[in-house]
Design an enzyme around this catalytic site. Structure first.
Site, PDB file in Angstrom:
ATOM      1  N   LYS A 171      -0.568   1.881 -11.155  1.00 40.31           N
ATOM      2  CA  LYS A 171      -1.014   2.568 -10.357  1.00 40.31           C
ATOM      3  C   LYS A 171       0.271   3.446  -9.583  1.00 40.31           C
ATOM      4  CE  LYS A 171      -2.158   4.067  -5.839  1.00 40.31           C
ATOM      5  NZ  LYS A 171      -1.546   5.405  -6.105  1.00 40.31           N
ATOM      6  N   GLU A 246       9.265  -5.224  -4.064  1.00 42.24           N
ATOM      7  CA  GLU A 246      10.512  -4.600  -3.672  1.00 42.24           C
ATOM      8  C   GLU A 246      10.464  -3.609  -2.379  1.00 42.24           C
ATOM      9  OE1 GLU A 246      13.408  -4.964  -5.176  1.00 42.24           O
ATOM     10  OE2 GLU A 246      12.742  -6.310  -6.628  1.00 42.24           O
ATOM     11  N   CYS A 280      15.969   3.585  -1.799  1.00 42.47           N
ATOM     12  CA  CYS A 280      15.797   2.459  -1.146  1.00 42.47           C
ATOM     13  C   CYS A 280      17.083   1.627  -0.930  1.00 42.47           C
ATOM     14  CB  CYS A 280      14.713   1.295  -1.945  1.00 42.47           C
ATOM     15  SG  CYS A 280      15.192   1.127  -3.386  1.00 42.47           S
ATOM     16  N   GLU A 377      14.872   3.396   7.954  1.00 43.52           N
ATOM     17  CA  GLU A 377      15.161   4.251   6.897  1.00 43.52           C
ATOM     18  C   GLU A 377      15.049   5.706   7.069  1.00 43.52           C
ATOM     19  OE1 GLU A 377      12.546   2.602   3.807  1.00 43.52           O
ATOM     20  OE2 GLU A 377      14.424   2.366   2.764  1.00 43.52           O
TER      21      GLU A 377
HETATM   22  P1  NAP Z   1       4.500   3.481  -0.024  1.00 45.47           P
HETATM   23  O1  NAP Z   1       3.822   4.402   0.970  1.00 45.47           O
HETATM   24  O2  NAP Z   1       4.443   1.991   0.594  1.00 45.47           O
HETATM   25  O3  NAP Z   1       3.659   3.624  -1.275  1.00 45.47           O
HETATM   26  C1  NAP Z   1       4.287   2.996  -2.534  1.00 45.47           C
HETATM   27  C2  NAP Z   1       2.875   2.689  -3.226  1.00 45.47           C
HETATM   28  O4  NAP Z   1       2.273   2.149  -2.493  1.00 45.47           O
HETATM   29  C3  NAP Z   1       2.181   4.253  -3.527  1.00 45.47           C
HETATM   30  O5  NAP Z   1       1.699   3.955  -5.060  1.00 45.47           O
HETATM   31  C4  NAP Z   1       1.198   4.255  -2.867  1.00 45.47           C
HETATM   32  O6  NAP Z   1      -0.261   4.981  -3.284  1.00 45.47           O
HETATM   33  C5  NAP Z   1       0.819   2.686  -2.520  1.00 45.47           C
HETATM   34  N1  NAP Z   1       0.123   2.358  -1.393  1.00 45.47           N
HETATM   35  C6  NAP Z   1      -0.240   3.154  -0.079  1.00 45.47           C
HETATM   36  N2  NAP Z   1      -1.335   2.284   0.390  1.00 45.47           N
HETATM   37  C7  NAP Z   1      -1.337   0.934  -0.003  1.00 45.47           C
HETATM   38  C8  NAP Z   1      -2.183   0.173   0.149  1.00 45.47           C
HETATM   39  N3  NAP Z   1      -2.605   0.068   1.422  1.00 45.47           N
HETATM   40  N4  NAP Z   1      -2.430  -1.053  -0.637  1.00 45.47           N
HETATM   41  C9  NAP Z   1      -1.672  -0.849  -1.871  1.00 45.47           C
HETATM   42  N5  NAP Z   1      -0.841   0.228  -2.124  1.00 45.47           N
HETATM   43  C10 NAP Z   1      -0.623   1.216  -1.396  1.00 45.47           C
HETATM   44  O7  NAP Z   1       6.006   3.696  -0.047  1.00 45.47           O
HETATM   45  P2  NAP Z   1       6.507   5.455  -0.591  1.00 45.47           P
HETATM   46  O8  NAP Z   1       6.559   5.976   0.591  1.00 45.47           O
HETATM   47  O9  NAP Z   1       5.977   5.791  -1.841  1.00 45.47           O
HETATM   48  O10 NAP Z   1       8.149   4.798  -1.024  1.00 45.47           O
HETATM   49  C11 NAP Z   1       9.063   4.850  -0.089  1.00 45.47           C
HETATM   50  C12 NAP Z   1       9.469   3.056   0.241  1.00 45.47           C
HETATM   51  O11 NAP Z   1       9.523   2.455  -0.770  1.00 45.47           O
HETATM   52  C13 NAP Z   1      10.700   3.061   1.100  1.00 45.47           C
HETATM   53  O12 NAP Z   1      10.557   2.149   2.247  1.00 45.47           O
HETATM   54  C14 NAP Z   1      11.470   2.577   0.084  1.00 45.47           C
HETATM   55  O13 NAP Z   1      12.515   1.942   0.804  1.00 45.47           O
HETATM   56  C15 NAP Z   1      10.732   1.608  -0.557  1.00 45.47           C
HETATM   57  N6  NAP Z   1      11.561   1.449  -2.069  1.00 45.47           N
HETATM   58  C16 NAP Z   1      11.816   0.305  -2.235  1.00 45.47           C
HETATM   59  C17 NAP Z   1      12.430   0.066  -3.716  1.00 45.47           C
HETATM   60  C18 NAP Z   1      13.011  -1.373  -3.898  1.00 45.47           C
HETATM   61  O14 NAP Z   1      13.230  -1.454  -4.930  1.00 45.47           O
HETATM   62  N7  NAP Z   1      12.979  -2.312  -3.115  1.00 45.47           N
HETATM   63  C19 NAP Z   1      12.567   1.108  -4.242  1.00 45.47           C
HETATM   64  C20 NAP Z   1      12.213   2.375  -4.207  1.00 45.47           C
HETATM   65  C21 NAP Z   1      11.643   2.465  -2.695  1.00 45.47           C
HETATM   66  P3  NAP Z   1      -0.347   6.387  -2.727  1.00 45.47           P
HETATM   67  O15 NAP Z   1       0.797   7.163  -3.112  1.00 45.47           O
HETATM   68  O16 NAP Z   1      -1.468   6.675  -3.406  1.00 45.47           O
HETATM   69  O17 NAP Z   1      -0.479   6.456  -1.128  1.00 45.47           O
END
Ligand code: NAP
Length: 473
Positions: A171, A246, A280, A377
């Site tokens: 997904k 992650e 990240c 962040e």
């Molecule tokens: P996010 O809002 O958590 O979204 C990530 C994924 O989770 C998307 O596919 C999103 O789907 C999905 N999601 C949203 N709500 C969910 C729920 N209730 N249950 C399960 N999945 C759900 O994060 P983002 O804004 O895309 O990414 C930025 C964040 O990711 C930052 O905090 C960054 O640091 C972190 N990140 C971490 C790493 C690492 O390797 N540690 C790498 C890259 C990014 P939808 O798009 O459909 O809402």
């Protein structure tokens, strides 16, 4: 405008409902993608489970050959895929090409690493018994990926899971589903057996509920925010569902008086501004030792100002658009908060005067410890710099956050390198290196940055069960 189907059990399937894909550089919708409801996700899980027996029965070599071929397909469509990443994520084209190159490297690397899923024979300590350890694929894997590196972070999960013998349902983030679709097209082109890789789009909470509650899903691997990671932990508790997480970072970057100034500036520019600060592992907190502070700030500001901002499709752009209006608002809020509380703004600091979600490359200095951009962040091209006096203070500042994903240290002192390597609380530490990621070494965080590791041998192990076999002779 094109509407794309999703990829289920070996077929591209159009559905009635769709989601819209916006180009962050223009703010305009340019594509639509089919979505599914929870019932259809359940069917995908059943199809993945049906594919599991056949996929795990193949030799690791044959599975690896599929991965090599998928990589070759992506390579053949290199320009088209890089442009698509830029159009859906706002990333400068050169960086999208870099993301694709790393994706291809992950696929080739895990194609080979899958052949090294070794168990072991343990020297026995009871008469008449022998003890073996064997590794077996964990089963159906559900992967949830974010928008900031939409292709490579998905493949960082898919490639090792497939190599280990597990079917995968991905997904992707709703903002960036198109490059995931291109990945599905590559799987289809190489005739990956049906059900081994599937792609679902739609309501994240609905899809995640099925992943959590369906007993046939044996592992969820997630990259995204710490908040969503916490929700998954809560949901997984009931079913003891294994999770790899992650999550967010708040990387410190330390520059010591003895550092090579040019290397430190270059490294900090890369660690801060790559992907327009939306990484990240972005250097969120830059700590510079007093003796080199003024010289570092001067060089850093010169370089920050010189970056070209624009639509990622234009040549030589280094600062692309932020993903959306919310990303832009957060950047503005962080800068205003820092300035209000005493930080000095040396360049940028505002939305660029053009359509789309652009924020000027920004440098803040003398930033107090407790402002928003030192605690959360920023996910934008905003560099927050402050000074420190001693090594002990530098370490304390670096470790003061509840996150521990990556950290950066610039020094030429070998003894200090070892002291910092051991004491800094981060899963990845770049020493004089602003970009520590590589296919063959573990990637992941400590503290609130998550559980487990991707890439390297650890990345494969995340999709293997460890079994002890005791044989009485
Ligand atoms: P996010 O809002 O958590 O979204 C990530 C994924 O989770 C998307 O596919 C999103 O789907 C999905 N999601 C949203 N709500 C969910 C729920 N209730 N249950 C399960 N999945 C759900 O994060 P983002 O804004 O895309 O990414 C930025 C964040 O990711 C930052 O905090 C960054 O640091 C972190 N990140 C971490 C790493 C690492 O390797 N540690 C790498 C890259 C990014 P939808 O798009 O459909 O809402």
């Amino acid at each position: 405008m094109k509407t794309y189907p999703i990829y289920l059990n070996g077929e591209f399937v159009p559905t009635e409902k769709t989601l819209s894909v916006t180009n962050p550089a223009t703010g305009e919708v340019f594509a639509k993608v089919s979505t599914v409801d929870r019932t259809r996700v359940a069917r995908a899980v059943a199809d993945a489970h049906a594919a599991f027996a056949g996929w795990r029965a193949l030799t690791a070599k044959v599975r690896g050959e599929f991965l090599h071929k998928i990589a070759d397909e992506l390579e053949m469509r290199r320009d088209e895929i890089a442009r698509t990443i830029t159009m859906e994520a706002g990333k400068p084209l050169q960086q999208s090409s870099g993301e694709l190159a790393l994706t291809i490297d992950h696929l080739h690397w895990f194609a080979e690493e899958g052949r090294r899923a070794y168990g072991r024979v343990i020297p026995h300590q009871a008469d008449g018994k022998r003890n073996l350890v064997v590794k077996t694929p964990i089963g159906v894997v559900a992967a949830i990926s974010p928008w900031n590196f939409p292709l490579v972070l998905a493949v960082r999960k898919i490639a090792p899971a497939l190599a280990a013998g597990c079917p995968v349902i991905l997904k992707p983030a709703s903002a960036t589903p198109l490059c995931a679709l291109m990945f599905a097209e590559a799987c289809d082109a190489v005739k990956l057996p049906r059900g081994v890789f599937q792609l679902v789009c739609g309501s994240a909470s609905e899809i995640a509920a099925e992943f959590l509650e369906n007993p046939l899903v044996r592992k969820i691997t997630f990259t995204g925010s710490t908040e969503v990671g916490q929700k998954l932990i809560e949901g997984a508790a009931k079913y003891i569902k294994p999770l790899s997480l992650e999550l967010g970072g708040l990387a410190p970057l330390l520059v010591f008086d003895d550092a090579d100034l040019e290397k430190a500036v270059e490294g900090a520019m890369l660690a801060k501004f790559r992907n327009t600060g939306q990484s990240c592992i972005a250097a969120n907190r830059i700590y510079v030792q007093r003796g080199i502070y003024d010289r570092f700030v001067q060089r850093f500001v010169e370089k920050a100002k010189a970056q070209k901002l624009g639509d990622g499709l234009e040549p030589d752009v280094q600062i692309g658009a932020l993903i959306d209006e919310a990303g832009l608002k957060k950047a503005i809020e962080h800068v205003e908060d820092a300035v209000k509380r005493g930080a000095k703004l040396l360049c940028g600091g505002k939305r660029a005067d053009r359509p789309g979600y652009f924020f000027e490359p920004t440098v803040l200095v003398d930033v107090p410890k407790d402002v928003l951009c030192m605690k959360e962040e920023t996910f934008a091209p905003v560099a927050a710099i402050t000074s420190f006096e001693t090594e002990a203070e530098g370490i304390e500042l670096a470790n003061s956050a509840p996150f521990g994903l990556s950290a950066y240290v610039f020094t030429r002192d070998l003894s200090r390198t070892f002291r910092l390597m051991e004491s800094i609380e981060a899963g990845m530490i770049g020493i004089n290196d602003g970009l520590p990621t590589t296919s063959n070494a573990p990637f992941g965080g400590m503290k609130m940055s998550g559980w487990g590791r991707e890439l390297g041998a650890e990345g494969l192990d995340a999709f293997l069960e460890t079994k002890h076999i005791s044989i009485a002779l």
